[in-house]
Design a protein around this motif. Structure first.
Motif, PDB file in Angstrom:
ATOM      1  N   ILE A 217       0.831  -1.196   0.000  1.00 31.87           N
ATOM      2  CA  ILE A 217       0.000   0.000   0.000  1.00 31.87           C
ATOM      3  C   ILE A 217       0.869   1.250   0.000  1.00 31.87           C
ATOM      4  O   ILE A 217       0.652   2.196  -0.779  1.00 31.87           O
ATOM      5  CB  ILE A 217      -0.978  -0.007   1.191  1.00 31.87           C
ATOM      6  N   VAL A 218       1.874   1.276   0.856  1.00 36.94           N
ATOM      7  CA  VAL A 218       2.799   2.414   0.862  1.00 36.94           C
ATOM      8  C   VAL A 218       3.519   2.515  -0.478  1.00 36.94           C
ATOM      9  O   VAL A 218       3.676   3.605  -1.042  1.00 36.94           O
ATOM     10  CB  VAL A 218       3.805   2.278   2.012  1.00 36.94           C
ATOM     11  N   ALA A 219       3.950   1.386  -1.006  1.00 37.26           N
ATOM     12  CA  ALA A 219       4.636   1.391  -2.308  1.00 37.26           C
ATOM     13  C   ALA A 219       3.719   1.898  -3.406  1.00 37.26           C
ATOM     14  O   ALA A 219       4.135   2.692  -4.268  1.00 37.26           O
ATOM     15  CB  ALA A 219       5.141  -0.011  -2.627  1.00 37.26           C
ATOM     16  N   ALA A 220       2.468   1.458  -3.395  1.00 31.54           N
ATOM     17  CA  ALA A 220       1.515   1.901  -4.412  1.00 31.54           C
ATOM     18  C   ALA A 220       1.296   3.402  -4.333  1.00 31.54           C
ATOM     19  O   ALA A 220       1.200   4.087  -5.362  1.00 31.54           O
ATOM     20  CB  ALA A 220       0.189   1.165  -4.241  1.00 31.54           C
ATOM     21  N   THR A 225       2.247   8.725  -6.907  1.00 33.21           N
ATOM     22  CA  THR A 225       2.825  10.074  -6.861  1.00 33.21           C
ATOM     23  C   THR A 225       3.923  10.237  -7.905  1.00 33.21           C
ATOM     24  O   THR A 225       3.982  11.242  -8.627  1.00 33.21           O
ATOM     25  CB  THR A 225       3.380  10.362  -5.463  1.00 33.21           C
ATOM     26  N   ALA A 226       4.782   9.242  -8.014  1.00 24.30           N
ATOM     27  CA  ALA A 226       5.898   9.333  -8.957  1.00 24.30           C
ATOM     28  C   ALA A 226       5.419   9.350 -10.405  1.00 24.30           C
ATOM     29  O   ALA A 226       6.033  10.008 -11.257  1.00 24.30           O
ATOM     30  CB  ALA A 226       6.864   8.169  -8.727  1.00 24.30           C
ATOM     31  N   LEU A 227       4.349   8.648 -10.699  1.00 28.27           N
ATOM     32  CA  LEU A 227       3.827   8.626 -12.071  1.00 28.27           C
ATOM     33  C   LEU A 227       3.408  10.018 -12.538  1.00 28.27           C
ATOM     34  O   LEU A 227       3.433  10.313 -13.741  1.00 28.27           O
ATOM     35  CB  LEU A 227       2.647   7.658 -12.177  1.00 28.27           C
ATOM     36  N   VAL A 242      -1.404  12.733 -20.706  1.00 34.64           N
ATOM     37  CA  VAL A 242      -2.164  12.511 -19.470  1.00 34.64           C
ATOM     38  C   VAL A 242      -1.763  11.154 -18.909  1.00 34.64           C
ATOM     39  O   VAL A 242      -1.683  10.169 -19.646  1.00 34.64           O
ATOM     40  CB  VAL A 242      -3.689  12.541 -19.723  1.00 34.64           C
ATOM     41  N   VAL A 243      -1.494  11.120 -17.602  1.00 36.25           N
ATOM     42  CA  VAL A 243      -1.324   9.862 -16.871  1.00 36.25           C
ATOM     43  C   VAL A 243      -2.289   9.899 -15.693  1.00 36.25           C
ATOM     44  O   VAL A 243      -2.158  10.733 -14.803  1.00 36.25           O
ATOM     45  CB  VAL A 243       0.120   9.687 -16.362  1.00 36.25           C
ATOM     46  N   THR A 244      -3.262   9.019 -15.707  1.00 36.41           N
ATOM     47  CA  THR A 244      -4.276   8.980 -14.651  1.00 36.41           C
ATOM     48  C   THR A 244      -4.373   7.578 -14.074  1.00 36.41           C
ATOM     49  O   THR A 244      -4.504   6.602 -14.827  1.00 36.41           O
ATOM     50  CB  THR A 244      -5.656   9.390 -15.190  1.00 36.41           C
ATOM     51  N   VAL A 245      -4.292   7.485 -12.755  1.00 33.87           N
ATOM     52  CA  VAL A 245      -4.590   6.232 -12.059  1.00 33.87           C
ATOM     53  C   VAL A 245      -6.017   6.334 -11.549  1.00 33.87           C
ATOM     54  O   VAL A 245      -6.324   7.186 -10.714  1.00 33.87           O
ATOM     55  CB  VAL A 245      -3.605   5.984 -10.897  1.00 33.87           C
ATOM     56  N   GLY A 246      -6.880   5.474 -12.057  1.00 32.53           N
ATOM     57  CA  GLY A 246      -8.302   5.576 -11.739  1.00 32.53           C
ATOM     58  C   GLY A 246      -8.829   4.501 -10.814  1.00 32.53           C
ATOM     59  O   GLY A 246      -9.942   4.627 -10.297  1.00 32.53           O
TER      60      GLY A 246
END
Length: 346
Positions: A217-220, A225-227, A242-246
């Motif tokens: 979870i911390v890694a994710a 954030t890094a993405l 655009v880079v979106t984590v949905g």
């Protein structure tokens, strides 16, 4: 033979207003999801046959193709393909209107009911005046645009052959623009897209003993954030991306660190070089952030990804000139691009 004027076409289209609104509202009340457009396809096929089109059904499972040959004189007979999508979305309609969806959990939220009605209206006008034009009009009513599957399914079934189109026109209504606005841009106008899945695998532990874990979870969270630095620090500021984590899925209890977290996201770009850069950087960032935090991570891209929709400049110019004559040049935009994606790009 009397030449058909643009004002006459407009007058005839205006006379069709009520009937086309009725068609659109009927389709809106009966939305059908991807590859389930049986009722819609039946209505389309029936109307096209009544207008004199040679109709093929079951193309790409639930797609419909209508062919009509013009009888007017022409020095260069061409095949013009006009594509309209038909499917709805798995969304509950919240707006209470007389023609709201009758099917729970299904709604025409993207305007494909309007696209289908517009296509039938254009088909009627061309059939009514087939002596005024030569060549072949090829109407393609496509299923499953919302899952980016219908275009490829129809292509697999031969929609781009017998006859092959010389020109292709497609359109999309857009609710954020004022009525009467027409946007036709040279080159890329809708973005390419790529969907990715990121699996972050660590080692679970009790939340009270996090030192015994390799916390995914911390890694994710760090990966997400890094993405966001990809567009900010890797993409040329004069380009667009655009880079979106949905989606984030991981864990089942507040006091237990899970073994796995899954992320899903989308990349968007107008230029293929930008898309390739972002795909490479996603893989690099995910691998390196994961390694630094003591977990493993794998990136999977869904294939095929959707290319950008790229307008032919000469055809776009012709459409703009015609639109300017219809709605006035002040309502025609030549710079309208959005990061939405369309499988007509295939």
């Amino acid at each position: 033979m009397m030449s058909l004027s643009l004002s006459q076409i407009c007058a005839e289209a205006e006379a069709m207003r009520d009937s086309l609104i009725a068609v659109r509202r009927d389709l809106h009340q009966h939305p059908e999801l991807a590859f389930q457009e049986v009722r819609t396809a039946g209505i389309v096929a029936e109307r096209l046959r009544a207008l004199g089109y040679a109709v093929q059904t079951g193309i790409g499972r639930t797609g419909v193709v209508g062919l009509l040959k013009g009888t007017g004189a022409t020095d260069r007979p061409l095949t013009l393909m006009l594509r309209f999508d038909m499917d709805a979305l798995p969304i509950q309609e919240a707006v209470d209107v007389p023609f709201k969806s009758q099917y729970p959990g299904k709604m025409h939220a993207c305007g494909h009911d309007a696209h289908t009605a517009i296509g039938l209206g254009v088909a009627e006008l061309l059939a009514r005046h087939r002596d005024q034009w030569g060549g072949v009009a090829k109407f393609v009513f496509q299923p499953a645009e919302e899952v980016v599957g219908g275009a490829l399914a129809m292509i697999h079934d031969g929609v781009l052959a017998d006859p092959a189109p010389d020109r292709v026109l497609a359109m999309h209504v857009w609710a954020t623009e004022a009525v009467g606005t027409v946007g036709v841009t040279d080159g890329p106008t809708l973005a390419a897209s790529a969907t990715c899945r990121i699996a972050v695998r660590g080692r679970g532990a009790h939340g009270a003993a996090p030192h015994l874990s390799a916390d995914p979870i911390v890694a994710a969270a760090h990966i997400i954030t890094a993405l966001q630095t990809i567009v900010a620090r890797n993409v040329d500021p004069m380009a667009q991306g655009v880079v979106t984590v949905g989606c984030i899925h991981g864990g089942a209890a507040p006091n237990v660190i899970p073994d796995v977290v899954e992320l899903q996201g989308t990349l968007r770009a107008f230029e293929e070089s930008v898309m390739q850069l972002m795909r490479v950087r996603v893989q690099q960032i995910v691998a390196q952030v994961a390694a630094g935090l003591g977990v493993e991570a794998a990136v999977t891209f869904a294939e095929p990804s959707t290319p950008a929709t790229v307008n032919d400049p000469a055809l776009a110019r012709l459409v703009r000139e015609t639109a300017a004559a219809l709605v006035g040049p002040q309502r025609v935009r030549s710079d309208y691009r959005i990061m939405a994606t369309e499988d007509c790009a295939f």
